[in-house]
Motif scaffolding. Structure first.
Motif, short mmCIF file in Angstrom:
data_model
loop_
_atom_site.label_atom_id
_atom_site.label_comp_id
_atom_site.label_asym_id
_atom_site.label_seq_id
_atom_site.Cartn_x
_atom_site.Cartn_y
_atom_site.Cartn_z
N LEU A 89 8.75 23.63 11.97
CA LEU A 89 7.46 24.17 11.55
C LEU A 89 7.25 23.88 10.07
CD1 LEU A 89 7.39 27.61 13.43
CD2 LEU A 89 6.07 25.54 13.95
N SER A 90 6.09 23.35 9.74
CA SER A 90 5.85 22.89 8.37
C SER A 90 4.38 22.99 8.05
CB SER A 90 6.33 21.44 8.23
OG SER A 90 5.89 20.86 7.02
N ASP A 91 4.07 23.18 6.77
CA ASP A 91 2.68 23.20 6.30
C ASP A 91 2.16 21.79 6.03
OD1 ASP A 91 2.57 25.96 6.41
OD2 ASP A 91 3.27 26.20 4.34
N VAL A 92 3.04 20.79 6.06
CA VAL A 92 2.63 19.46 5.63
C VAL A 92 2.88 18.37 6.67
CG1 VAL A 92 2.89 19.97 3.16
CG2 VAL A 92 4.86 19.14 4.47
N HIS A 93 3.56 18.70 7.77
CA HIS A 93 3.82 17.71 8.82
C HIS A 93 3.39 18.26 10.18
CE1 HIS A 93 6.01 15.08 6.15
NE2 HIS A 93 6.69 16.12 5.70
N ARG B 215 0.85 -1.19 0.00
CA ARG B 215 0.00 0.00 0.00
C ARG B 215 0.89 1.24 0.00
NH1 ARG B 215 -2.82 -3.79 2.83
NH2 ARG B 215 -5.06 -3.91 2.46
N ILE B 216 0.38 2.31 -0.59
CA ILE B 216 1.13 3.56 -0.67
C ILE B 216 0.31 4.66 -0.01
CG2 ILE B 216 2.15 5.28 -2.21
CD1 ILE B 216 3.62 2.61 -2.25
N THR B 217 0.93 5.40 0.91
CA THR B 217 0.21 6.48 1.59
C THR B 217 -0.03 7.66 0.66
OG1 THR B 217 2.27 7.43 2.45
CG2 THR B 217 1.13 5.84 3.85
N HIS B 218 0.97 8.02 -0.16
CA HIS B 218 0.83 9.14 -1.09
C HIS B 218 1.97 9.10 -2.10
CE1 HIS B 218 3.55 10.62 2.01
NE2 HIS B 218 3.92 11.61 1.22
N MET B 219 1.93 10.00 -3.08
CA MET B 219 2.77 9.87 -4.26
C MET B 219 4.08 10.65 -4.20
SD MET B 219 1.29 7.70 -6.24
CE MET B 219 2.23 7.93 -7.74
N HIS B 220 4.53 11.06 -3.04
CA HIS B 220 5.87 11.64 -2.94
C HIS B 220 6.91 10.54 -3.08
CE1 HIS B 220 4.30 15.42 -0.66
NE2 HIS B 220 4.41 15.64 -1.95
N THR C 66 -8.00 -0.55 6.76
CA THR C 66 -8.86 0.52 6.28
C THR C 66 -8.03 1.76 5.96
OG1 THR C 66 -10.65 -0.27 7.71
CG2 THR C 66 -10.85 1.96 6.87
N PRO C 67 -8.16 2.32 4.75
CA PRO C 67 -7.48 3.58 4.45
C PRO C 67 -8.24 4.76 5.06
CG PRO C 67 -8.72 2.87 2.55
CD PRO C 67 -8.91 1.80 3.60
N ILE C 68 -7.52 5.73 5.57
CA ILE C 68 -8.12 6.90 6.20
C ILE C 68 -7.46 8.15 5.64
CG2 ILE C 68 -8.45 8.13 8.39
CD1 ILE C 68 -8.34 5.36 9.75
N ILE C 69 -8.24 9.04 5.06
CA ILE C 69 -7.69 10.26 4.47
C ILE C 69 -7.14 11.16 5.57
CG2 ILE C 69 -8.25 12.40 3.25
CD1 ILE C 69 -10.09 10.88 1.47
N VAL C 70 -5.93 11.65 5.36
CA VAL C 70 -5.30 12.60 6.27
C VAL C 70 -4.91 13.85 5.48
CG1 VAL C 70 -4.44 10.76 7.76
CG2 VAL C 70 -2.97 11.64 5.93
N THR C 71 -4.63 14.93 6.18
CA THR C 71 -4.22 16.18 5.55
C THR C 71 -2.71 16.22 5.45
OG1 THR C 71 -6.13 17.33 6.47
CG2 THR C 71 -4.29 18.70 5.70
N HIS C 72 -2.20 16.34 4.21
CA HIS C 72 -0.75 16.40 4.03
C HIS C 72 -0.36 17.48 3.01
CE1 HIS C 72 3.40 15.43 3.77
NE2 HIS C 72 3.33 14.73 2.66
N CYS C 73 -0.75 17.29 1.75
CA CYS C 73 -0.41 18.27 0.72
C CYS C 73 -1.61 18.51 -0.17
CB CYS C 73 0.79 17.79 -0.10
SG CYS C 73 0.47 16.28 -1.03
N LYS C 74 -1.57 19.58 -0.95
CA LYS C 74 -2.70 19.97 -1.79
C LYS C 74 -2.73 19.25 -3.13
CE LYS C 74 -2.86 24.64 0.21
NZ LYS C 74 -2.77 26.10 -0.07
N GLU C 75 -1.61 18.68 -3.54
CA GLU C 75 -1.49 18.13 -4.88
C GLU C 75 -2.28 16.83 -5.08
OE1 GLU C 75 1.49 21.01 -4.13
OE2 GLU C 75 1.09 19.14 -3.05
N GLY D 124 0.93 7.82 8.34
CA GLY D 124 1.67 8.27 7.18
C GLY D 124 2.07 9.73 7.38
N ASP D 125 2.56 10.37 6.33
CA ASP D 125 2.89 11.78 6.42
C ASP D 125 1.60 12.59 6.55
OD1 ASP D 125 5.47 11.06 6.10
OD2 ASP D 125 5.84 12.23 4.29
N CYS D 126 1.49 13.42 7.56
CA CYS D 126 0.27 14.19 7.70
C CYS D 126 0.48 15.42 8.58
CB CYS D 126 -0.88 13.34 8.26
SG CYS D 126 -0.80 13.04 10.02
#
Length: 251
Positions: free
Chosen positions: A205-209, A76-81, A153-162, A179-181
């Protein structure tokens, strides 16, 4: 930061991997010498979440070391980075030429599946060398796989806008991997019984973590007691060996 860690008690993890328990490979950020991936071995299956571009040799060595225990590989992949998906193509090649295994890739949506397939096509992977699935509709909260045991179960988290990013809840061992969130819905602790938590955590400090103060102020107060916590994506001064060898138990 030190005051926060005093809330936890360190617990040594056994060197021998336990069946149906999640472990970290690495635990670093995108620019470290290792990325963050997770695995468990259960019922002759290697379950892998993420395979970053810098983790390939670690994952291949893991398969070699435990080859007698592995007949199937589910990814499974959390996101496409790239520090999460960049090694997927190489893992598929290794499964074909080194291990004679056709891995299964579980995507979290149709769009996610198409992006994964496009990436693998560009990388030169033959579509016959892997199986790929996705969640057919939003009402499907989980997939029962071939062994009819594992339930994630996959659960949507907030990480990046792309693109969408996902965490995963494994019901079989009550583990939530964020995952990264930057954030996730706090009601997950009401909806699911969580005994093990792998959580994104940084002191930059980060907008994505998630910054450790966000964790301290928003997540820590609602955690159930005795939950076992593993910090991931660390930029703070906790090196990979400590991340690999220690867990934290909320007192």
């Amino acid at each position: 930061m030190n005051n926060l860690l005093k809330l936890f008690e360190r617990k040594k993890v056994l060197n021998n991997f336990k069946q149906n328990k999640w472990y970290l490979i690495g635990g670093g950020s995108a620019f470290s010498d290792t990325n963050t991936s997770y695995f468990k071995i259960y019922e002759k299956t290697l379950y892998l979440i993420d395979c970053g571009e810098q983790n390939i040799h670690k994952i291949i060595n893991l398969i070699k070391e435990h080859r007698s225990k592995i007949e199937n590989i589910i990814i499974r992949i959390t996101h496409m980075h790239m520090d999460h998906v960049g090694g997927l193509s190489t893992i598929i090649y290794a499964c074909k030429y080194l291990f004679n295994i056709k891995p299964e890739i579980i995507a979290n949506s149709f769009t996610h599946l198409m992006r994964l397939k496009d990436y693998l096509k560009i990388a030169g992977n033959n579509k016959n060398d892997y199986r790929a699935y996705y969640y057919m509709c939003k009402e499907m909260e989980c997939i029962f796989l071939k062994n009819n045991i594992e339930k994630i179960t996959p659960i949507i988290v907030t990480h990046c806008k792309e693109f969408d990013s996902y965490g995963f809840y494994d019901e079989t061992n009550r583990t939530f991997i964020t995952g990264d969130c930057k954030s996730f819905s706090n009601d997950i602790f009401e909806k699911y019984k969580i005994e093990n938590l792998f959580i994104d955590f940084t002191d930059i400090l980060s907008d994505v973590h998630m910054h450790y103060l966000e964790f301290k102020n928003n997540i820590l107060p609602i955690l159930p007691k005795n939950i076992i916590i593993r910090f991931i994506h660390n930029d703070m001064e906790i090196n990979n060996k400590k991340i690999r060898d220690f867990e934290y138990i909320l007192k």
